[in-house]
Design an enzyme around this catalytic site. Structure first.
Site: not given
Ligand code: T1G
Length: 691
Positions: A60, A99, A102, A122
């Site tokens: 998400a 998500g 999911e 998450e």
């Molecule tokens: N939402 C918004 N922005 C995101 C994002 C996300 N989920 N993931 C990454 N970004 C942005 C980040 O801030 C950065 O922005 C750019 O993308 C590159 O990221 C209902 C509620 C995917 C492994 O926890 O672990 O789903 O700084 O520098 O090193 O159950 O990002 O360039 O402006 O980290 O290549 C669950 C979180 C969400 C994954 C990539 N998902 N992201 O790593 O690049 S909760 C996560 C990461 C959810 C549901 C629930 C990593 C990555 P900017 P980066 P990277």
């Protein structure tokens, strides 16, 4: 950014296109539902969901979490996908996280490319999967595997995902082509048994008991973070209740956590780490060959950290004996990693082979970056940097791992001060993620950019700091330890202070840390400080212990007594030493509650952090929080000292001001706590430069 619909034959491709990681915001959620509706049309036999670029869906959109949730919500999207009358195939390249996984679990088939990473992280954001993940995953894979995945948030690679049954196939041909073919194949098959929510979960008393053990262990390790334990509860619920009941409870717990302080703190750190790692002008240069000077604990760890990232490293020591000892230390560390199944013997051998030892500085003549990790005195640093200046290539970057010494003074002994930078690693350097990158007055922006890029390539979380005594982290630590030491004189005991702070979530208490790192190290550090630059009352107990030979674990006693490395109890001599110091400094003992112990130590670190930002040593408050969370055991789910102070609001500010009025208040910096979102300074410029 909409979901692109594309038809190949009678297969509908839904392409998620929200760079850089295809996070699902309201627009994508709407697009997926519209896509499934289109998929129901006569002319479509099956649907493929695929991401653009190197990622499937990274979850998400986290940026939406600070705002009120907007429909359609992700549960509606996944229910629509699963209910589709046409088979839906998830074609997964790169990240399928949160998500994103999911969505894939709601699909009827999952095809992944070899580089896929599938996980439910998450809990690392203080949340739990909120769109069916905790109820569908245990209906597809072993419930204990599912519990481990949701509790740790650790992703699985494609091979492991296939082994546990999380995916159906690993692509052997270009993903999109194979996905369309697979979709054609399954289009003629019944969807019976392919909708996970309709399935049951294998359960037994043994599984229930194992889950209980896992939960107890997870809660113990979480140091107060709530989400991991709740995630395991929901996996257990999946074993014991129908899908609808489980998914309703999941949603309720998700919404509860979504607006929790812990989720806000973990989001803050997530974005603060990314902000801190961003370059500030200057084009990074390529680094291919690295040299490390000194094969002691830090040097060996740094060499491993660099070798682990695939770089050839030349490790230099003064003589063959010292070099052999260093290489042996490295070989044993890799062996230990294999024994604990943290890496395979093949990978260990590969990494070990990246490290070459030498005793001649000429061996560094071709290095692009040389990191000095030798004894922590100016004399040693000066002589090393003079020799490096003579042998290293003109464009080579000279870095020092000093924790305290003046980078500008070190740079000044070379003819290339612009090429000198601090790379302050934390022990063990091949494990700890934090890397303080210290820029001197003359450090070239391209050198800073190169150091940042190098940090990211070696898997480190970089934070840029200006030059001052202790840079960001150790300077804050001194304030934190000052209050801990004063609290002893005012009536608390080492174990009470340590318990209060570990209950708060610190990895270890300040006195246990002093014993582990060696009380004499702090003592030596103070001995070279300007008189009057620290509060003697706060460290009188430390210094007296050192004078009596109590250096901590390494001498079997410090603030605590140790036997075979285990704490045996308080060192009885401490009480007398404290009583004498009290008398010496005229301090009255009084009852001190846990709340004050925590506030004094944490707010002292926060206040020092604010002052560090005010002086331009750190670019922003978030950088300070990233340093204390990743380098000093501050609980991630509290966001960092400054974030924590923010959360405490006016009450916290009033408390901080109260402590600054106390008998030792003169050590509390003037930086206004309300300023905790002080104007950030352009990276690399301190207040003086910005003028
Ligand atoms: N939402 C918004 N922005 C995101 C994002 C996300 N989920 N993931 C990454 N970004 C942005 C980040 O801030 C950065 O922005 C750019 O993308 C590159 O990221 C209902 C509620 C995917 C492994 O926890 O672990 O789903 O700084 O520098 O090193 O159950 O990002 O360039 O402006 O980290 O290549 C669950 C979180 C969400 C994954 C990539 N998902 N992201 O790593 O690049 S909760 C996560 C990461 C959810 C549901 C629930 C990593 C990555 P900017 P980066 P990277």
């Amino acid at each position: 950014m909409p979901i692109h619909q594309e038809i190949v034959g009678r297969i509908l491709l839904l392409r998620v296109d929200n760079p850089p990681v295809n996070a699902l915001s309201r627009v994508e959620r709407r697009g997926l539902i519209d896509g499934i509706v289109r998929g129901a049309d006569e002319d479509i036999d099956a649907v493929v969901i695929i991401g653009t670029g190197a990622s499937f869906i990274a979850g998400a959109d986290i940026r939406e979490f600070g705002q009120p949730p907007e429909p359609p919500h992700l549960p509606e999207v996944v229910e629509a996908i699963e209910a589709s009358t046409k088979p839906v195939v998830a074609a997964i390249a790169g990240q399928a996280l949160g998500g994103g996984l999911e969505v894939a679990l709601a699909c009827h088939y999952r095809l992944a490319s070899a580089d896929a990473r599938l996980g439910l992280p998450e809990t690392t954001l203080g949340l739990i999967p909120g769109a069916g993940g905790t109820q569908r995953l245990p209906r597809l894979v072993d419930p204990l595997v599912a519990a481990d995945m949701v509790a740790t948030g650790k992703p699985r690679n494609a091979t492991s995902a296939l082994q546990i049954g999380l995916i159906d196939w690993i692509a052997e041909r270009p993903l999109e082509i194979e996905a369309v073919e697979r979709a054609r194949d399954v289009a003629r098959q019944s969807l019976d048994g392919r909708r996970l929510s309709e399935g049951n979960v294998a359960t037994s008393t043994a599984i229930i008991e194992a889950l209980a053990h896992l939960k107890a262990d997870t809660v113990r390790k979480s140091r107060g973070a709530l989400a991991p334990g709740i995630a395991i509860d929901l996996i257990r619920l999946a074993l014991q209740s129908p899908y609808d009941a489980g998914v309703a409870e999941e949603r309720a717990r998700f919404l509860e956590l979504r607006s929790s302080p812990q989720a806000a703190a973990l989001r803050h750190i997530f974005f603060a780490e990314r902000e801190a790692a961003k370059g500030q002008g200057g084009a990074a240069r390529s680094v291919a060959r690295v040299g490390v000077i000194g094969a002691g604990t830090m040097g060996a760890g740094i060499a491993m950290s660099v070798a682990d990232a695939g770089f050839p490293v030349t490790l230099i020591e003064q003589n063959e004996a010292a070099l052999a000892a260093g290489l042996d230390r490295i070989a044993r560390a890799y062996g230990d990693g294999v024994a604990r199944k943290r890496l395979t013997s093949e990978v260990a051998a590969e990494r070990r082979a990246n490290i070459t030892g030498a005793t001649d500085y000429e061996a560094l003549a071709q290095a692009d970056l040389i990191i000095e990790a030798a004894f922590e005195t100016m004399e040693v640093k000066d002589s090393i940097f003079r020799r490096l200046d003579a042998v290293a290539r003109p464009e080579a970057i000279l870095a020092t791992n000093t924790s305290y010494l003046d980078i500008d003074a070190i740079a000044a002994v070379t003819d290339r001060p612009g090429q000198v930078v601090g790379l302050h690693y934390f022990s063990p350097a091949n494990v700890m993620k934090l890397l303080e990158i210290v820029h001197g007055r003359k450090t070239d922006p391209a050198v800073l950019a190169t150091a940042l890029a190098f940090a990211r390539r070696t898997g480190k979380i970089p934070v840029v700091a200006g030059v001052c005594h202790g840079f960001i982290g150790n300077r804050m630590l001194r304030a934190y330890n000052r209050e801990a030491g004063l609290l002893l004189l005012e009536g608390a005991t080492p174990s009470r202070v340590d318990k209060a702070l570990t209950d708060f979530g610190m990895a270890m208490g300040p006195f246990a840390v002093a014993d582990l790192s060696g009380i004499d190290i702090g003592h030596k550090g103070r001995m070279v400080m300007e008189p009057g630059s620290y509060e003697p009352a706060a460290f009188r107990v430390h210094d007296t212990l050192v004078s009596r030979g109590f250096h901590g674990r390494k001498t079997g006693a410090g603030f605590y007594l140790y036997c075979d490395g285990k704490v045996e109890g308080d060192n009885p001599e401490v009480a007398d030493i404290v009583a004498a110091a009290r008398e010496n400094f005229g301090v009255e003992a009084r009852n001190i509650d846990t709340h004050e112990i925590v506030e004094r130590c944490i707010f002292a670190a926060a206040a020092e952090g604010l002052q560090i930002v005010k002086e331009g040593i750190a670019a922003r408050p978030g950088d300070v929080d990233v340093v204390f969370v990743n380098g000093y055991g501050f609980p991630r789910h509290r966001g960092g000292p400054i974030f924590h102070l923010n959360q405490a609001g006016d009450v916290g500010v009033a408390a901080l001001r109260g402590y600054a009025q106390g008998p030792f208040g003169r050590w509390w910096p003037a930086a206004d706590p309300h300023d905790s979102n002080v104007e950030t300074h352009p990276r690399g410029q301190s207040t003086q430069d910005a003028a």
